[in-house]
Enzyme design. Structure first.
Site, PDB file in Angstrom:
ATOM      1  N   GLN A 206      -1.884 -33.324 -52.899  1.00 50.29           N
ATOM      2  CA  GLN A 206      -2.878 -32.761 -52.052  1.00 50.29           C
ATOM      3  C   GLN A 206      -2.146 -31.130 -52.471  1.00 50.29           C
ATOM      4  O   GLN A 206      -1.520 -30.275 -52.488  1.00 50.29           O
ATOM      5  CB  GLN A 206      -1.653 -32.000 -50.605  1.00 50.29           C
ATOM      6  CG  GLN A 206      -2.653 -33.683 -49.772  1.00 50.29           C
ATOM      7  CD  GLN A 206      -1.936 -33.814 -48.568  1.00 50.29           C
ATOM      8  OE1 GLN A 206      -0.350 -33.348 -48.613  1.00 50.29           O
ATOM      9  NE2 GLN A 206      -2.832 -33.429 -47.983  1.00 50.29           N
TER      10      GLN A 206
ATOM     11  N   ASN B  33      11.344 -38.908 -47.521  1.00 51.79           N
ATOM     12  CA  ASN B  33      10.401 -38.381 -46.704  1.00 51.79           C
ATOM     13  C   ASN B  33      10.722 -38.245 -45.840  1.00 51.79           C
ATOM     14  O   ASN B  33      11.996 -38.787 -44.990  1.00 51.79           O
ATOM     15  CB  ASN B  33       9.188 -39.175 -46.955  1.00 51.79           C
ATOM     16  CG  ASN B  33       8.159 -37.512 -47.111  1.00 51.79           C
ATOM     17  OD1 ASN B  33       8.055 -37.180 -46.596  1.00 51.79           O
ATOM     18  ND2 ASN B  33       7.034 -38.245 -47.528  1.00 51.79           N
TER      19      ASN B  33
ATOM     20  N   GLY C 259      -4.428 -29.401 -47.478  1.00 53.80           N
ATOM     21  CA  GLY C 259      -3.657 -30.282 -46.572  1.00 53.80           C
ATOM     22  C   GLY C 259      -2.371 -29.983 -47.255  1.00 53.80           C
ATOM     23  O   GLY C 259      -1.466 -29.886 -46.337  1.00 53.80           O
ATOM     24  N   GLN C 260      -2.327 -29.342 -48.160  1.00 52.54           N
ATOM     25  CA  GLN C 260      -0.835 -28.580 -48.960  1.00 52.54           C
ATOM     26  C   GLN C 260      -0.003 -28.330 -47.935  1.00 52.54           C
ATOM     27  O   GLN C 260      -0.492 -26.854 -47.310  1.00 52.54           O
ATOM     28  CB  GLN C 260      -0.589 -28.292 -50.181  1.00 52.54           C
ATOM     29  CG  GLN C 260       0.608 -27.879 -51.384  1.00 52.54           C
ATOM     30  CD  GLN C 260       0.303 -27.382 -51.639  1.00 52.54           C
ATOM     31  OE1 GLN C 260      -0.276 -26.193 -52.589  1.00 52.54           O
ATOM     32  NE2 GLN C 260       0.847 -27.972 -52.998  1.00 52.54           N
ATOM     33  N   THR C 261       1.359 -28.440 -47.575  1.00 55.14           N
ATOM     34  CA  THR C 261       1.531 -27.513 -46.245  1.00 55.14           C
ATOM     35  C   THR C 261       2.890 -26.937 -46.972  1.00 55.14           C
ATOM     36  O   THR C 261       3.332 -26.385 -46.295  1.00 55.14           O
ATOM     37  CB  THR C 261       2.316 -28.235 -45.261  1.00 55.14           C
ATOM     38  OG1 THR C 261       3.032 -29.287 -45.734  1.00 55.14           O
ATOM     39  CG2 THR C 261       0.791 -28.783 -44.298  1.00 55.14           C
ATOM     40  N   VAL C 262       3.247 -27.560 -47.995  1.00 55.56           N
ATOM     41  CA  VAL C 262       4.607 -26.734 -48.429  1.00 55.56           C
ATOM     42  C   VAL C 262       3.986 -26.466 -50.116  1.00 55.56           C
ATOM     43  O   VAL C 262       3.440 -27.115 -50.905  1.00 55.56           O
ATOM     44  CB  VAL C 262       6.462 -27.450 -48.826  1.00 55.56           C
ATOM     45  CG1 VAL C 262       6.867 -26.868 -49.656  1.00 55.56           C
ATOM     46  CG2 VAL C 262       6.554 -28.545 -47.395  1.00 55.56           C
TER      47      VAL C 262
ATOM     48  N   HIS D  88       4.352 -26.035 -53.516  1.00 52.01           N
ATOM     49  CA  HIS D  88       5.393 -26.876 -54.047  1.00 52.01           C
ATOM     50  C   HIS D  88       4.940 -27.729 -54.758  1.00 52.01           C
ATOM     51  O   HIS D  88       4.563 -28.847 -54.127  1.00 52.01           O
ATOM     52  CB  HIS D  88       6.969 -26.382 -54.054  1.00 52.01           C
ATOM     53  CG  HIS D  88       7.869 -26.856 -54.546  1.00 52.01           C
ATOM     54  ND1 HIS D  88       9.139 -26.649 -54.450  1.00 52.01           N
ATOM     55  CD2 HIS D  88       7.985 -27.267 -56.053  1.00 52.01           C
ATOM     56  CE1 HIS D  88       9.271 -27.125 -56.063  1.00 52.01           C
ATOM     57  NE2 HIS D  88       8.906 -27.391 -56.208  1.00 52.01           N
TER      58      HIS D  88
ATOM     59  N   HIS E 171       2.544 -37.280 -53.706  1.00 50.86           N
ATOM     60  CA  HIS E 171       3.142 -38.895 -52.743  1.00 50.86           C
ATOM     61  C   HIS E 171       3.310 -39.824 -53.633  1.00 50.86           C
ATOM     62  O   HIS E 171       2.364 -39.928 -53.739  1.00 50.86           O
ATOM     63  CB  HIS E 171       2.254 -38.755 -51.749  1.00 50.86           C
ATOM     64  CG  HIS E 171       2.359 -37.174 -50.987  1.00 50.86           C
ATOM     65  ND1 HIS E 171       3.316 -37.324 -50.347  1.00 50.86           N
ATOM     66  CD2 HIS E 171       1.930 -36.003 -50.990  1.00 50.86           C
ATOM     67  CE1 HIS E 171       3.054 -36.126 -49.317  1.00 50.86           C
ATOM     68  NE2 HIS E 171       1.835 -35.404 -49.896  1.00 50.86           N
TER      69      HIS E 171
ATOM     70  N   HIS F 175       3.885 -31.024 -55.684  1.00 52.07           N
ATOM     71  CA  HIS F 175       4.234 -32.641 -55.130  1.00 52.07           C
ATOM     72  C   HIS F 175       3.656 -33.177 -55.104  1.00 52.07           C
ATOM     73  O   HIS F 175       2.238 -33.531 -54.723  1.00 52.07           O
ATOM     74  CB  HIS F 175       5.855 -32.218 -53.555  1.00 52.07           C
ATOM     75  CG  HIS F 175       4.989 -31.936 -52.552  1.00 52.07           C
ATOM     76  ND1 HIS F 175       4.209 -30.912 -52.574  1.00 52.07           N
ATOM     77  CD2 HIS F 175       3.928 -32.723 -51.248  1.00 52.07           C
ATOM     78  CE1 HIS F 175       3.377 -30.360 -51.705  1.00 52.07           C
ATOM     79  NE2 HIS F 175       3.202 -31.880 -50.765  1.00 52.07           N
TER      80      HIS F 175
END
Lengths: 188, 188
Positions: free
Chosen positions: A101, A32, A107-110, A112, A116, A114
């Site tokens: 997310q 990250n 809150g997902q910003t990309v 795609h 965490h 994923h």
């Protein structure tokens, strides 16, 4: 890792090839740029789809078996020496926050899929500062962590503490990715 | 659901039989006693083991395919009417936080693998109050949600806002479980 541009890996608009530390038939793993805590990594589907419900059975299975394997690796690296493979479930070992997310309003910003993974060693400092940092990520340990050019979902998430979490350098990330790549070979 | 005591379902020390709304070969789904937001439910492995890494491939696959199916059901119930099955990935739909507290130092209070699913409708009120409530759960949307007799992991997590989140009555939970059980039949 290769100069063959066809092998470059992207996550959203970001070329992340050198930050990848593990690949499977359906997934890959990234260090990250702004880890919330040491060892905070992402497990990502190869196929670029936004939502967990977009994944096939094979993709879901691979994604979370990879999460398991990365947890075993991180346990060896971050938890007590006696936390061997297969023993991460014992109370004296550390723990993990595992968070997705799944969509913009979470809150997902990309866009795609994923996951965490955030190691939580049992004997790590657990002062208020760490909790405040976690809480600064929209009250979600998943946080919106890949935020070189981060939108603010819902318009309410960013907090002042946010600015304290500095981007890491490319060199730092590559060094960690190389280390984790080696460590992945040492776990089942 | 049955008066046959051999069919009672337990989650930690709690008998939760009437709160179960879905069963699979390896997993079951529960409504929550203190949902952080409406529709906050748990997907739980049948086998009582504490950690994600304790699950077999079949169990992991079943657990997260069940998460997908529950997301489809919750999307129909909580998101806009046009958020039909298979469309939960579109930006106009809502989203989900999907979170596991995998071990004690990650906030896990019942040592039995469970996944939190929290619907985040796009057009729900997104004022600070909601974020404060989420943040009051140790900075983790997963939170330690099953807290009829909750320990406080790390000794630092509980906050005053905590007391504002009231336990629901058995009747409320059974009603929701019955509704979700019906809804599960309507999704793939």
């Amino acid at each position: 890792m290769s100069s063959d541009s066809s092998k470059l890996t992207y996550f959203g608009p970001y070329e992340v090839t050198s930050q990848v530390f593990y690949n499977t038939p359906f997934s890959y793993c990234l260090v990250n740029i702004k880890p919330l805590l040491p060892g905070h990594v992402l497990v990502i589907s190869n196929r670029i789809v936004p939502r967990l419900t977009d994944l096939t059975t094979n993709e879901v299975t691979d994604l979370f078996m990879t999460v398991q394997k990365v947890q075993r690796m991180l346990a060896k690296v971050y938890f007590k020496p006696e936390a061997e493979v297969g023993r991460v479930g014992t109370p004296e070992d550390g723990a993990f926050n595992v968070a997705m997310q799944d969509g913009i309003s979470a809150g997902q910003t990309v866009p795609h899929v994923h996951v965490h993974i955030i190691p939580r060693p049992r004997d790590s400092p657990q002062g208020d500062e760490i909790y405040d940092r976690i809480e600064s990520e929209e009250g979600n340990v998943g946080g919106a962590l890949w935020d070189r050019s981060r939108p603010i979902p819902g318009g309410k998430f960013a907090k002042p503490e946010e600015s304290d979490r500095k981007n890491r350098t490319e060199t730092e990330m590559v060094k960690e990715a190389n280390f984790f790549r080696e460590q992945m070979e040492l776990v089942d």
